[in-house]
Design an enzyme around this catalytic site. Structure first.
Site, PDB file in Angstrom:
ATOM      1  N   SER A  98     -25.977 -49.126 -56.563  1.00  0.00           N
ATOM      2  CA  SER A  98     -24.611 -48.625 -56.539  1.00  0.00           C
ATOM      3  C   SER A  98     -23.906 -48.961 -57.851  1.00  0.00           C
ATOM      4  O   SER A  98     -24.362 -48.547 -58.910  1.00  0.00           O
ATOM      5  CB  SER A  98     -23.862 -49.171 -55.314  1.00  0.00           C
ATOM      6  N   GLU A 193     -28.136 -40.880 -56.575  1.00  0.00           N
ATOM      7  CA  GLU A 193     -27.554 -41.115 -55.257  1.00  0.00           C
ATOM      8  C   GLU A 193     -26.071 -41.402 -55.428  1.00  0.00           C
ATOM      9  O   GLU A 193     -25.614 -41.688 -56.536  1.00  0.00           O
ATOM     10  CB  GLU A 193     -28.258 -42.289 -54.553  1.00  0.00           C
ATOM     11  N   HIS A 258     -27.111 -45.309 -49.888  1.00  0.00           N
ATOM     12  CA  HIS A 258     -26.190 -46.122 -49.096  1.00  0.00           C
ATOM     13  C   HIS A 258     -26.414 -46.053 -47.590  1.00  0.00           C
ATOM     14  O   HIS A 258     -25.639 -46.631 -46.829  1.00  0.00           O
ATOM     15  CB  HIS A 258     -24.743 -45.721 -49.410  1.00  0.00           C
TER      16      HIS A 258
END
Length: 288
Positions: A98, A193, A258
């Site tokens: 992330s 992502e 996630h």
């Protein structure tokens, strides 16, 4: 264990690190990890404290690995305080994803292999047996990981095969890196992502990367999870419309991101993408 971005909840960290301890790891939590910036409460302590903890953990030969506690936001703020060349001269296992993409990008550009995967306070992801087993395998038995997309697999968008280093990560962070000193144009296979990015925002981020020539040396694309968007079908349509004209082998629906199942993958490692078969094969041991 460090918190280079957002603040941690002690109970989540305790629950998550239990899995690491069960693997025989000894976990030491760096001082700023459980701190919170007094004014900017979305940060785990001040930039200087977070950077100092990260640098100390990385350069200390007593630590075999540096785990991030969580993502959130904040890594970009502390990057100017780190000497990435000094860090890259030391081999260290590094785990996070992330917002941590900003660190992966700088370290991968300097030749290091890092692990994009579940973090120490990611209770739901570490509680998922599939994702937990993958992370453990990469750490302790890397030779057993022969397909980085298994067992969940991936769906073919554009068939074909490609080879190159596996790079990338969070789409928003990669776009935010453009024009900064740590920007690194990828050459090889990229994984993408993100979370809470609606269709038009995904379009804007991809268009920004395309206009900047970010994809010029990309040989293949792995699309992971785009969680909590307004319309999953619209996001998929955007990804296809923006990326299919590149003509490189591409797969989608990889369990990377996630969701509870987050398959850890080694960024910076040479891999082979077979988009026809939906496989991603390491071309050398992920961790030497």
């Amino acid at each position: 264990m460090v918190a280079p971005a957002g603040p941690l909840k002690a109970e989540r960290l305790e629950a998550g690190t239990k899995y690491l301890v069960e693997w025989g790891l000894e976990v030491e939590v760096m001082p700023s990890a459980l701190a919170r910036h007094e004014q900017l409460t979305y940060l785990a302590g001040g930039d200087e404290a977070r950077a100092a903890d990260f640098q100390k953990a990385w350069l200390d030969p007593g630590f075999a690995a540096v785990f991030c506690g969580r993502g959130g936001y904040g890594v970009q703020r502390m990057l100017p305080l780190l000497d990435l060349d000094e860090l890259a001269a030391v081999e260290k296992v590094f785990v996070g994803f992330s917002d941590i993409t900003a660190l992966h990008e700088g370290l991968n550009a300097r030749g290091l292999v890092t692990i994009h995967g579940p973090m120490a306070a990611a209770v739901e992801q570490l509680g998922d047996e599939t994702g937990r087993d993958r992370l453990r395998a990469l750490l302790f038995e890397p030779e057993t990981v022969t397909d980085l997309l298994a067992p969940n697999g991936a769906r073919t968008v554009i068939p074909g095969t490609a080879e190159g280093r596996l790079l990338g990560g969070n789409l928003a962070l990669l776009a935010a890196s453009l024009g900064t000193p740590t920007f690194a144009r990828p050459s090889g296979i990229v994984v993408l992502e993100d979370i809470t990015e609606d269709g038009y925002r995904v379009d804007r981020l991809l268009t920004q990367l395309l206009r900047a020539g970010w994809f010029e040396e990309v040989t293949g694309i792995v699309i992971g999870d785009f969680s909590d968007s307004d319309d999953q079908g619209l996001v998929a349509d955007v990804m296809h419309e923006r990326l299919e004209p590149l003509g490189v082998p591409m797969v989608e629906s990889a369990a990377i991101g996630h969701e509870d199942t987050n398959l850890a993958v080694p960024l910076g490692l040479p891999v082979r993408l077979d988009a026809t078969a939906g496989t991603l094969t390491p071309l050398m041991s992920p961790l030497s």
